[in-house]
Scaffold this motif. Sequence first.
Motif, short mmCIF file in Angstrom:
data_model
loop_
_atom_site.label_atom_id
_atom_site.label_comp_id
_atom_site.label_asym_id
_atom_site.label_seq_id
_atom_site.Cartn_x
_atom_site.Cartn_y
_atom_site.Cartn_z
N LEU A 11 11.43 7.10 0.61
CA LEU A 11 10.24 6.61 -0.06
C LEU A 11 10.39 5.18 -0.58
O LEU A 11 9.46 4.37 -0.49
N GLN A 12 11.58 4.85 -1.10
CA GLN A 12 11.78 3.51 -1.66
C GLN A 12 11.60 2.41 -0.62
O GLN A 12 11.20 1.29 -0.95
N SER A 13 11.88 2.72 0.64
CA SER A 13 11.75 1.70 1.69
C SER A 13 10.31 1.22 1.85
O SER A 13 10.06 0.18 2.44
N TYR A 14 9.35 1.99 1.32
CA TYR A 14 7.94 1.59 1.40
C TYR A 14 7.47 0.79 0.19
O TYR A 14 6.39 0.22 0.22
N LEU A 15 8.27 0.74 -0.87
CA LEU A 15 7.81 0.18 -2.13
C LEU A 15 8.73 -0.92 -2.64
O LEU A 15 9.96 -0.83 -2.55
N ASP A 16 8.14 -1.95 -3.19
CA ASP A 16 8.88 -3.04 -3.81
C ASP A 16 9.60 -2.50 -5.04
O ASP A 16 8.95 -2.05 -6.00
N PRO A 17 10.94 -2.51 -5.06
CA PRO A 17 11.68 -1.94 -6.20
C PRO A 17 11.46 -2.71 -7.49
O PRO A 17 11.75 -2.19 -8.57
N ALA A 18 10.95 -3.92 -7.41
CA ALA A 18 10.65 -4.67 -8.63
C ALA A 18 9.38 -4.15 -9.30
O ALA A 18 9.12 -4.45 -10.47
N VAL A 19 8.60 -3.35 -8.57
CA VAL A 19 7.35 -2.82 -9.10
C VAL A 19 7.46 -1.31 -9.35
O VAL A 19 7.08 -0.82 -10.40
N TRP A 20 7.97 -0.58 -8.33
CA TRP A 20 8.14 0.87 -8.44
C TRP A 20 9.54 1.25 -8.01
O TRP A 20 9.97 0.90 -6.92
N GLU A 21 10.24 1.96 -8.85
CA GLU A 21 11.60 2.40 -8.57
C GLU A 21 11.62 3.92 -8.41
O GLU A 21 11.15 4.65 -9.28
N VAL A 22 12.14 4.40 -7.28
CA VAL A 22 12.17 5.84 -7.01
C VAL A 22 13.39 6.48 -7.65
O VAL A 22 14.52 6.02 -7.44
N ARG A 23 13.16 7.53 -8.42
CA ARG A 23 14.25 8.34 -8.98
C ARG A 23 14.13 9.74 -8.37
O ARG A 23 13.29 10.53 -8.77
N ASN A 24 14.95 10.01 -7.40
CA ASN A 24 14.82 11.25 -6.63
C ASN A 24 15.70 12.36 -7.23
O ASN A 24 16.91 12.35 -7.08
N ASP A 64 -1.27 8.89 1.87
CA ASP A 64 -2.23 9.68 1.10
C ASP A 64 -2.25 9.29 -0.37
O ASP A 64 -3.29 9.40 -1.04
N TRP A 65 -1.12 8.81 -0.87
CA TRP A 65 -1.09 8.36 -2.27
C TRP A 65 -1.89 7.07 -2.41
O TRP A 65 -2.67 6.90 -3.36
N VAL A 66 -1.73 6.16 -1.47
CA VAL A 66 -2.50 4.91 -1.51
C VAL A 66 -4.00 5.19 -1.35
O VAL A 66 -4.83 4.49 -1.93
N ALA A 67 -4.34 6.22 -0.56
CA ALA A 67 -5.75 6.59 -0.44
C ALA A 67 -6.32 7.03 -1.78
O ALA A 67 -7.49 6.77 -2.09
N LEU A 68 -5.50 7.68 -2.61
CA LEU A 68 -5.91 8.07 -3.95
C LEU A 68 -5.96 6.87 -4.89
O LEU A 68 -6.82 6.78 -5.75
N GLN A 69 -4.99 5.96 -4.71
CA GLN A 69 -4.89 4.80 -5.59
C GLN A 69 -4.65 3.53 -4.77
O GLN A 69 -3.51 3.13 -4.54
N PRO A 70 -5.74 2.89 -4.31
CA PRO A 70 -5.60 1.69 -3.47
C PRO A 70 -4.83 0.56 -4.12
O PRO A 70 -4.27 -0.30 -3.43
N GLY A 71 -4.77 0.53 -5.45
CA GLY A 71 -4.04 -0.53 -6.14
C GLY A 71 -2.56 -0.57 -5.80
O GLY A 71 -1.89 -1.58 -6.02
N LEU A 72 -2.03 0.53 -5.26
CA LEU A 72 -0.62 0.55 -4.88
C LEU A 72 -0.33 -0.34 -3.67
O LEU A 72 0.82 -0.67 -3.40
N THR A 73 -1.37 -0.72 -2.95
CA THR A 73 -1.19 -1.51 -1.73
C THR A 73 -0.37 -2.77 -1.98
O THR A 73 0.45 -3.17 -1.15
N SER A 74 -0.58 -3.40 -3.12
CA SER A 74 0.11 -4.66 -3.40
C SER A 74 1.62 -4.48 -3.55
O SER A 74 2.37 -5.45 -3.45
N ALA A 75 2.07 -3.24 -3.78
CA ALA A 75 3.51 -2.99 -3.94
C ALA A 75 4.17 -2.54 -2.65
O ALA A 75 5.39 -2.34 -2.62
N LEU A 76 3.41 -2.40 -1.56
CA LEU A 76 3.98 -1.92 -0.31
C LEU A 76 4.84 -2.98 0.36
O LEU A 76 4.48 -4.16 0.41
N LYS A 77 5.97 -2.54 0.90
CA LYS A 77 6.88 -3.43 1.63
C LYS A 77 6.75 -3.27 3.14
O LYS A 77 7.29 -4.09 3.89
N ARG A 78 6.09 -2.22 3.60
CA ARG A 78 5.95 -1.98 5.03
C ARG A 78 4.63 -1.28 5.28
O ARG A 78 4.00 -0.77 4.35
#
Length: 369
Positions: free
Chosen positions: A51-64, A226-240
């Motif tokens: 999951l982290q590979s899709y998200l900018d770690p400076a914005v969202w950090e995955v704790r699995n 599907d998460w971005v479909a719920l919350q389009p604002g996450l798009t700006s944090a996507l890395k791929r």
Amino acid sequence: MTMLRLLLYLSLLLAAPSALCAPHRIFIAGDSTAAEYGPERAPQAGWGQALQSYLDPAVWEVRNHAKGGRSTRSFIDEKRLDAIAAELQRGDVLLIQFGHNDAKFEDPTRYTDPATVYPQFLMRYVQLARDKGATPVLITPVARLLYDFGSLLDTHGVYTQAVKALATREQVALIDLNDSSTRWIRGLGEQGAKPYFMFVPEQNKADGTHFSVAGATAVACLVMRDWVALQPGLTSALKRDIDCEVRSAGQGGDAARPSRVAHERDIAVTQPGPHGGAGPTTAYPFFAEDTDLPFVLRKRVLHKGAGIGLHPQHKDEIYYIVSGQGSYVLDGKQYDVAAGDALLTRTGSSHALQQVGEMDLVVLLAYPR
């Protein structure tokens, strides 16, 4: 916008960290399908690991925190939810995916009744997130690669329905991963899906529950999409990109313009060198009958001594050298070319190509109709 989406939008809008803030966190509570695996378990991986590979770690950090073999019950009994509670804070997100092990009725330490205890345990995760000011997101259990007489089996039916019912009743954001992963498997087909799961003959494994790295990455894409479909604002944090929408198998393109695979062995045409070139060549006119395509794609093999004669160019054209060596003349200048070279000839130029050496010269040609 539905009330659920509005609430989710507002909660995540408030959660979005500024450039000056530390990243907010995504916590994952789940089982082996989401868990993290070390190199000693390669190629096995969980979708939470990817999951982290899709998200900018400076914005969202995955704790699995997902762990193999756990159900909603055993995850709590082992104090794993307590470990999340110790870190979870306002603005964080808690992704919750269980079901595989909750169905193990033979094991009372893990089994939960889908009509009663299962949603009750899920609600404890939801309530924890809400108490902490975090956003809970329920995820239906990911599908298994399990076919019977040509049909993909739904192994999570009542558990999937329980998650969806709870999300509706309690107004919790929902990612229906069971649905999207089912369509993904069907789109790949039984054999095409196997590289995405732990079908590893050299390890003597034929496992349709757990993912390879490729499978974990693909399922993480479904979660993010599907998460971005719920919350389009996450798009700006996507890395791929998350362009992983999958339609059901059999719902492909226009029947009058079918997608298909061509085999060059079926279309080979033996010809002399074009434009007066010497020697024998073999041409492969891919999809020549599809006259609606805006381009032509051909492969041509120049056998020993063969060439394409000098000729004026009436349209832009690209040659790509796949293998072998050749002598290329462009507007009176000679070039030695070999595998990996690409040659662009514009309208109005003149060019010629001659095979050199012992190996066939294999060229891909592309030009507009």
